[in-house]
Design a protein around this motif. Structure first.
Motif, PDB file in Angstrom:
ATOM      1  N   GLU A 328      41.634  50.053  51.211  1.00  0.00           N
ATOM      2  CA  GLU A 328      40.879  50.921  50.309  1.00  0.00           C
ATOM      3  C   GLU A 328      41.725  51.421  49.159  1.00  0.00           C
ATOM      4  O   GLU A 328      41.220  51.991  48.216  1.00  0.00           O
ATOM      5  CB  GLU A 328      40.301  52.115  51.084  1.00  0.00           C
ATOM      6  CG  GLU A 328      39.229  51.706  52.078  1.00  0.00           C
ATOM      7  CD  GLU A 328      38.026  51.061  51.398  1.00  0.00           C
ATOM      8  OE1 GLU A 328      37.800  51.341  50.217  1.00  0.00           O
ATOM      9  OE2 GLU A 328      37.322  50.264  52.032  1.00  0.00           O
ATOM     10  N   ILE A 330      43.455  49.548  47.251  1.00  0.00           N
ATOM     11  CA  ILE A 330      43.675  48.501  46.250  1.00  0.00           C
ATOM     12  C   ILE A 330      43.242  48.974  44.891  1.00  0.00           C
ATOM     13  O   ILE A 330      43.842  48.666  43.877  1.00  0.00           O
ATOM     14  CB  ILE A 330      42.876  47.239  46.612  1.00  0.00           C
ATOM     15  CG1 ILE A 330      43.316  46.718  47.957  1.00  0.00           C
ATOM     16  CG2 ILE A 330      43.080  46.168  45.583  1.00  0.00           C
ATOM     17  CD1 ILE A 330      42.488  45.594  48.424  1.00  0.00           C
ATOM     18  N   GLU A 331      42.189  49.754  44.878  1.00  0.00           N
ATOM     19  CA  GLU A 331      41.634  50.190  43.605  1.00  0.00           C
ATOM     20  C   GLU A 331      42.661  50.911  42.773  1.00  0.00           C
ATOM     21  O   GLU A 331      42.771  50.722  41.579  1.00  0.00           O
ATOM     22  CB  GLU A 331      40.471  51.134  43.899  1.00  0.00           C
ATOM     23  CG  GLU A 331      39.425  51.142  42.842  1.00  0.00           C
ATOM     24  CD  GLU A 331      38.118  51.681  43.400  1.00  0.00           C
ATOM     25  OE1 GLU A 331      37.750  51.250  44.489  1.00  0.00           O
ATOM     26  OE2 GLU A 331      37.531  52.537  42.753  1.00  0.00           O
ATOM     27  N   SER A 333      45.917  50.798  43.268  1.00  0.00           N
ATOM     28  CA  SER A 333      47.288  50.328  43.397  1.00  0.00           C
ATOM     29  C   SER A 333      47.778  49.635  42.152  1.00  0.00           C
ATOM     30  O   SER A 333      48.960  49.476  41.974  1.00  0.00           O
ATOM     31  CB  SER A 333      47.396  49.366  44.572  1.00  0.00           C
ATOM     32  OG  SER A 333      46.725  48.173  44.232  1.00  0.00           O
TER      33      SER A 333
ATOM     34  N   THR B 118      35.010  48.071  55.288  1.00  0.00           N
ATOM     35  CA  THR B 118      36.429  48.274  55.565  1.00  0.00           C
ATOM     36  C   THR B 118      36.887  47.402  56.720  1.00  0.00           C
ATOM     37  O   THR B 118      37.967  46.828  56.687  1.00  0.00           O
ATOM     38  CB  THR B 118      36.700  49.744  55.911  1.00  0.00           C
ATOM     39  OG1 THR B 118      35.896  50.564  55.099  1.00  0.00           O
ATOM     40  CG2 THR B 118      38.147  50.073  55.687  1.00  0.00           C
ATOM     41  N   ARG B 121      37.214  43.883  55.499  1.00  0.00           N
ATOM     42  CA  ARG B 121      38.406  43.730  54.660  1.00  0.00           C
ATOM     43  C   ARG B 121      39.645  43.644  55.528  1.00  0.00           C
ATOM     44  O   ARG B 121      40.513  42.798  55.308  1.00  0.00           O
ATOM     45  CB  ARG B 121      38.531  44.925  53.720  1.00  0.00           C
ATOM     46  CG  ARG B 121      37.634  44.826  52.537  1.00  0.00           C
ATOM     47  CD  ARG B 121      37.996  45.878  51.546  1.00  0.00           C
ATOM     48  NE  ARG B 121      37.030  45.948  50.477  1.00  0.00           N
ATOM     49  CZ  ARG B 121      37.031  46.855  49.536  1.00  0.00           C
ATOM     50  NH1 ARG B 121      37.971  47.790  49.561  1.00  0.00           N
ATOM     51  NH2 ARG B 121      36.118  46.854  48.602  1.00  0.00           N
ATOM     52  N   LEU B 198      43.133  39.236  48.393  1.00  0.00           N
ATOM     53  CA  LEU B 198      43.637  40.549  48.017  1.00  0.00           C
ATOM     54  C   LEU B 198      43.712  40.693  46.504  1.00  0.00           C
ATOM     55  O   LEU B 198      43.259  41.688  45.928  1.00  0.00           O
ATOM     56  CB  LEU B 198      45.034  40.731  48.637  1.00  0.00           C
ATOM     57  CG  LEU B 198      45.721  42.059  48.420  1.00  0.00           C
ATOM     58  CD1 LEU B 198      44.942  43.147  49.076  1.00  0.00           C
ATOM     59  CD2 LEU B 198      47.135  42.014  48.966  1.00  0.00           C
ATOM     60  N   LEU B 201      40.192  40.776  44.906  1.00  0.00           N
ATOM     61  CA  LEU B 201      39.518  42.035  45.190  1.00  0.00           C
ATOM     62  C   LEU B 201      40.062  43.126  44.281  1.00  0.00           C
ATOM     63  O   LEU B 201      39.309  43.907  43.688  1.00  0.00           O
ATOM     64  CB  LEU B 201      39.735  42.404  46.662  1.00  0.00           C
ATOM     65  CG  LEU B 201      38.850  43.498  47.217  1.00  0.00           C
ATOM     66  CD1 LEU B 201      37.410  43.162  46.999  1.00  0.00           C
ATOM     67  CD2 LEU B 201      39.133  43.678  48.687  1.00  0.00           C
ATOM     68  N   SER B 202      41.401  43.135  44.158  1.00  0.00           N
ATOM     69  CA  SER B 202      42.006  44.133  43.292  1.00  0.00           C
ATOM     70  C   SER B 202      41.514  43.992  41.859  1.00  0.00           C
ATOM     71  O   SER B 202      41.247  44.980  41.179  1.00  0.00           O
ATOM     72  CB  SER B 202      43.523  43.981  43.370  1.00  0.00           C
ATOM     73  OG  SER B 202      44.127  44.632  42.316  1.00  0.00           O
ATOM     74  N   GLN B 205      37.774  45.066  41.375  1.00  0.00           N
ATOM     75  CA  GLN B 205      37.507  46.491  41.380  1.00  0.00           C
ATOM     76  C   GLN B 205      37.856  47.139  40.060  1.00  0.00           C
ATOM     77  O   GLN B 205      37.466  48.267  39.800  1.00  0.00           O
ATOM     78  CB  GLN B 205      38.283  47.158  42.503  1.00  0.00           C
ATOM     79  CG  GLN B 205      37.683  46.844  43.857  1.00  0.00           C
ATOM     80  CD  GLN B 205      38.442  47.490  44.966  1.00  0.00           C
ATOM     81  OE1 GLN B 205      39.642  47.726  44.841  1.00  0.00           O
ATOM     82  NE2 GLN B 205      37.775  47.777  46.043  1.00  0.00           N
ATOM     83  N   LYS B 206      38.604  46.405  39.235  1.00  0.00           N
ATOM     84  CA  LYS B 206      38.970  46.996  37.968  1.00  0.00           C
ATOM     85  C   LYS B 206      37.864  46.876  36.929  1.00  0.00           C
ATOM     86  O   LYS B 206      37.913  47.532  35.906  1.00  0.00           O
ATOM     87  CB  LYS B 206      40.220  46.291  37.424  1.00  0.00           C
ATOM     88  CG  LYS B 206      41.469  46.669  38.155  1.00  0.00           C
ATOM     89  CD  LYS B 206      42.410  47.353  37.213  1.00  0.00           C
ATOM     90  CE  LYS B 206      43.414  48.217  37.930  1.00  0.00           C
ATOM     91  NZ  LYS B 206      44.069  47.565  39.051  1.00  0.00           N
TER      92      LYS B 206
END
Lengths: 338, 311
Positions: A328, A330-331, A333, B118, B121, B198, B201-202, B205-206
């Motif tokens: 959670e 990651i957003e 990071s 979660t 993930r 990973l 996903l990162s 989310q941006k």
């Protein structure tokens, strides 16, 4: 005003969450179908991932005779710790863990810190050769280990520091000796102290992306308050890296722990977890030839599973504890920094 | 008077920036030392080794200059090296394509809001922990072939039934075998996609939610949204993942039965029975140059169309 009224009338439910109002539109049937499809896909792939682990757990506690019992699918009829006993007979876990700590864990932690330090300098300061250094860091990521490991082996064998120690040795008549570092933990600790250990370039790169995304104001505010660059780094910047540092620490511990190549190449006298695992099967066979343990080599699979389980239980435990930050977080990071 | 001030200001600013910039060296110098000593020196030395026949003596390595002999042997005489190289490249190509698409798909799934997100993930990142060289090969030999245990497990991750269905459906044998090849290796493909998921996903989310909302208001379909908004925004990460998968695929260890044999071969040439460091170094260098060429292609084909990641 009319438009708003229309919109409100068209919603299905209104939920109040604190001071936020969530509007839920009427769910179209296609959305429900998609949700079902999605669950099926996710469950399917999760099964592929989890299957080996379930297999391992189920078999590690299974008595040897039940391995080929067709009526036993997942849950063994009786639980036993025999397999673990056999494993512990073969692998001296205390010694292996101690070796793994010095050879794999410690360098991983050191490297995380040093890579953060180096990446900060690369990301936030403009100096001559900066772009060149970044390109060279990428080079260290691309080059496969084998390309340099032969000469690296020779370097460690006669750790000569560009000839200085050799000269000193001659001058002092053998009082200062050229050390042979093969088989010691220095093989991994020294490079990681200098940020060029296993996958070090990758960590530098990750931190580089992260620091590039930090606002400049942070540095400026710190310097207005009188911090020099080092102070700024340790007092201001480091605390902001909590999430990403956790990710990098997790990754580096995992990768170093599982790294088979470096220990098997440079440190043959001591076993780390990875090399112990690699040699486990053959040692198990040797044990069988001596008449200890199960008669049939095929049935040794249960012991193998027990060994596998033991070898990465620590990792899984660490992962379970840290995964909240991992998944959670990651957003925030900034792992990719775009 | 005014000119003086301007000139003074200019000089003051640049030297301050330069002075601040030099602090960067303070941070970077450990890496420079490490790079010179633990990377550059072995790098150049091993390149020198490729032109020598190197043997290990009591007090160190003793190289004997033989020019291009090692390379000549590799390309003209040895029968296993070049096929291994081609194998590795082929495997890499399928892996890159499938892993990138698969991980993008999974990351998109995991990015949506649903119950148990979660948990899923956590499950999907688990392969990052588990795919080590040794335990993974042990596990995959177990998963792919469970010996004499219950027969349904033997077909668990294999495609025996699928193959027959497709063949009967009229597809040609080569297409069927490539499809079943993919299905057979689905375990290893999923296991290797952890880091890619990973990263995707990162990146996903941006993407700010207002882009999506604006598009939906304009009446774009989900397909359109995916191609016109999501893909361009994460294109640097697509490139990053492709590069990472290429490197990961080339540097992975196969076992003696399958997977990438090249790393094992290089290692055993130098440290196995023969102990021929020069030849081992030559193998490693040819491999390395191949990787660089392929990465160069990747950059030319894809990297140029992508916005730069770093400042």
């Amino acid at each position: 005003m009319n438009k708003v009224k229309n919109y409100i009338e068209n919603v299905d439910k209104v939920r109040l969450k604190g001071d936020l109002i969530h509007y839920m539109r009427v769910k179209k049937p296609t959305q429900k179908l998609w949700a079902i499809c999605r669950q099926i896909l996710l469950i399917g792939i999760s099964f592929i991932i989890l299957y080996p682990i379930m297999f391992m757990i189920s078999n590690a506690f299974k008595p040897v005779e039940q391995y080929y019992d067709p009526s036993v699918i997942w849950i063994p009829k009786s639980l036993t710790l025999d397999n673990f006993h056999v494993v512990l007979m073969i692998i001296d876990f205390g010694e292996v863990l101690k070796n793994t700590f010095f050879i794999s864990l410690l360098p991983a932690l050191i490297q995380t810190c040093i890579c953060m330090y180096v990446a900060y300098g690369l990301a936030r300061f403009q100096f001559r050769g900066r772009k060149l250094i970044i390109a060279l860091v990428i080079l260290t990521i691309i080059v496969p280990q084998q390309t340099i490991s032969t000469s690296l082996y020779a370097s460690f064998r006669h750790m000569d520091l560009f000839g200085i120690l050799g000269w000193l040795s001659k001058v002092t008549g053998g009082v200062v000796k050229v050390p042979n570092l093969i088989g010691t933990a220095w093989v991994t600790i020294l490079p990681s102290l200098l940020a060029v250990g296993f996958k070090g370039g990758l960590y530098i790169f990750i931190y580089l992306q992260f620091f590039a995304g930090l606002p400049k104001e942070l540095q400026e505010a710190a310097s207005i308050d009188g911090c020099g660059p080092l102070n700024t780094f340790f007092r201001i910047i480091v605390p902001t890296t909590k999430n990403i540092t956790l990710t990098v620490v997790l990754l580096s511990i995992v990768w170093n722990w599982n790294d088979y190549y470096t220990p098997s190449m440079f440190i043959r006298t001591k076993d780390t977890i990875s090399t112990a695992m690699a040699g486990f099967k053959t040692q198990l066979e040797n044990l069988h030839n001596l008449g200890v343990g199960a008669e049939n080599i095929q049935t040794a699979n249960t012991q193998i599973q027990a060994a596998c389980l033991l070898s990465f239980i620590p990792l899984v435990i660490m992962y379970v504890i840290l995964q909240k930050y991992f998944t959670e977080g990651i957003e925030n990071s900034g792992l990719t920094g775009i | 008077m005014a000119v003086e001030t301007i000139v003074k200001k200019k000089r003051g600013r640049s030297s301050l920036i330069r002075k601040q910039g030099r602090a960067g060296y303070l941070f970077v110098f450990p890496w420079i030392i490490g790079f010179l000593f633990f990377f550059l020196k072995p790098f150049i030395q091993s390149f020198w080794f490729t032109f020598n026949d190197v043997t290990m003596q009591a007090d160190g390595l003793s190289p004997k200059f033989i020019g291009l002999e090692n390379y000549r042997y590799l390309f003209l005489e040895n029968t296993t090296y070049l096929p291994m190289l081609v194998d590795a490249i082929q495997a890499m190509l399928t892996q890159v394509v499938i892993i990138t698409m698969l991980s993008l798909f999974i990351a998109t799934l995991l990015n949506q809001k649903f119950r148990g997100r979660t948990f899923y993930r956590a499950v999907f990142f688990l392969p990052i922990i588990l795919t080590s060289g040794v335990v993974y090969t042990m596990m995959s030999s177990v998963v792919g072939n469970t010996g004499l245990s219950s027969t349904e497990n033997a077909y668990l991750f294999q495609s025996a039934g699928l193959r027959d269905i497709l063949l009967q459906g009229g597809l040609s044998v080569s297409i069927v075998s490539s499809i079943t090849g993919v299905v057979d290796s689905i375990f290893s493909l999923v296991a290797q996609s952890g880091v890619q998921i990973l990263l995707f996903l990162s990146g996903l989310q941006k993407i700010p939610a207002d882009s999506y909302e604006a598009a939906q208001i304009e009446g774009a379909s989900r397909w359109d949204i995916f191609w016109k908004i999501t893909i361009p925004r994460i294109s640097p990460i697509i490139f990053l993942n492709i590069v990472y998968t290429i490197i990961d695929s080339f540097t992975s260890y196969g076992s003696s039965t399958g997977g990438n044999q090249m790393m094992l071969a290089i290692q055993s040439m130098g440290f196995g029975k023969t102990m021929k460091f020069g030849l081992s170094a030559a193998m490693a260098w040819v491999y390395f140059i191949t990787i660089v060429i392929i990465l160069g292609f990747a950059y030319l084909l894809i990297g140029r169309r992508v916005s730069k990641i770093e400042s």
